[in-house]
Design an enzyme around this catalytic site. Sequence first.
Site, PDB file in Angstrom:
ATOM      1  CE1 TYR A  55       1.126  -0.198   4.418  1.00 57.49           C
ATOM      2  CE2 TYR A  55       0.086   1.950   4.340  1.00 57.49           C
ATOM      3  CZ  TYR A  55       0.893   1.047   4.981  1.00 57.49           C
ATOM      4  OH  TYR A  55       1.483   1.378   6.169  1.00 57.49           O
ATOM      5  CG  LEU A  98       8.313   2.237   4.795  1.00 55.00           C
ATOM      6  CD1 LEU A  98       8.121   1.026   3.895  1.00 55.00           C
ATOM      7  CD2 LEU A  98       6.986   2.924   5.022  1.00 55.00           C
TER       8      LEU A  98
HETATM    9  N1  PDD Z   1       2.928   5.097   7.272  1.00 60.41           N
HETATM   10  N2  PDD Z   1       7.590   3.871   8.821  1.00 60.41           N
HETATM   11  C1  PDD Z   1       6.424   3.200   8.902  1.00 60.41           C
HETATM   12  C2  PDD Z   1       6.385   1.912   9.640  1.00 60.41           C
HETATM   13  C3  PDD Z   1       5.277   3.724   8.282  1.00 60.41           C
HETATM   14  O1  PDD Z   1       4.123   3.051   8.331  1.00 60.41           O
HETATM   15  C4  PDD Z   1       5.354   4.974   7.610  1.00 60.41           C
HETATM   16  C5  PDD Z   1       4.177   5.608   6.934  1.00 60.41           C
HETATM   17  C6  PDD Z   1       6.594   5.633   7.581  1.00 60.41           C
HETATM   18  C7  PDD Z   1       6.783   6.943   6.859  1.00 60.41           C
HETATM   19  O2  PDD Z   1       6.704   6.765   5.473  1.00 60.41           O
HETATM   20  P1  PDD Z   1       6.227   7.942   4.511  1.00 60.41           P
HETATM   21  O3  PDD Z   1       7.066   9.121   4.847  1.00 60.41           O
HETATM   22  O4  PDD Z   1       6.509   7.441   3.145  1.00 60.41           O
HETATM   23  O5  PDD Z   1       4.775   8.181   4.798  1.00 60.41           O
HETATM   24  C8  PDD Z   1       7.695   5.040   8.181  1.00 60.41           C
HETATM   25  C9  PDD Z   1       1.710   5.570   6.665  1.00 60.41           C
HETATM   26  C10 PDD Z   1       1.513   7.031   6.791  1.00 60.41           C
HETATM   27  C11 PDD Z   1       0.557   4.741   7.174  1.00 60.41           C
HETATM   28  O6  PDD Z   1       0.754   3.539   7.303  1.00 60.41           O
HETATM   29  O7  PDD Z   1      -0.539   5.272   7.396  1.00 60.41           O
END
Ligand code: PDD
Length: 285
Positions: free
Chosen positions: A33, A204
């Site tokens: 996702y 991530l």
């Molecule tokens: N989550 N680490 C984890 C475990 C995450 O789930 C997310 C983002 C991030 C930050 O990634 P990004 O900057 O690409 O949003 C880091 C999203 C917001 C969610 O699961 O709702």
Amino acid sequence: MSRIAYVNGRYVPHRDGSVHIEDRGYQFGDGVYEVVLIHGAQIMDCDGHLDRLERSLAEMDLPMPVSRPCLLMIMRRMVALNHIKKGIIYLQITRGVAQRDHKYPANTVPALVMTAKHLHFKDVMSEDGVSAITVADERWARRDIKTIQLLANCRAKQKAAEQGAYEAILVMPDGSVSEGSSSNVWIVSADGELVTREASHDILNGITRRSVAQVASERQMKIVNRNFTVADMLNAKEVFVTSATSVVTPITKIDDTVIANGKMGSLSKALRADYLEKTPSVSAR
Ligand code: PDD
């Protein structure tokens, strides 16, 4: 105003959006996702999110269900149909429907689902700062893939919520901080370094993290990609988390410790403003 969802080629009222009971996302968490921020009629970091989506799909041996231009077209349509000015798009691709069997089925058509919702940026733009707790990182070994299998993240976030905290900061068995349950963690160390953990299979690799690093380097800030401990974090001058939904959010209390003077730090403030102003985006229209 009714919400609209996209489900496998159709735009349907959100309440009617459904997938089959044998979708492998439902049974195995077999899917990936993205969450993408809509801000100022722009799809923030759009290319970064779509690049990471393609990477996650490739790591999971999943095909892209539609072409990238088509995906962008659906995203734009979702923004328009749901009248989103500030909000998020959630998009999910699962391996699709097959009789339950652990190994990947042959010739299954992947399922693409998209939703969009408004976000109230009051909290995200607040300068008050939020609190976090530390919890053990219980996740699998491929956290670099943005899979929908988020049980350990949910457990951690639930613990945070039960203690009135915004985020759960995950700690590895060696005592180093990996990331937040849904965000990346940064510190401005006691000696003034801007530190975040190196991208690897352990975290991530956040798209917001990457863009924040870019705007920080434009400010001639040196970013140090290295592990840091809970003690480093508690003694830091600033702690903040980044994600598509939290942008740059200051963490001013962790467990029972107030960070620095308990207020949003000047660097966090500057990076948040720079991110919203300078991050590459594409028009949501
Ligand atoms: N989550 N680490 C984890 C475990 C995450 O789930 C997310 C983002 C991030 C930050 O990634 P990004 O900057 O690409 O949003 C880091 C999203 C917001 C969610 O699961 O709702």
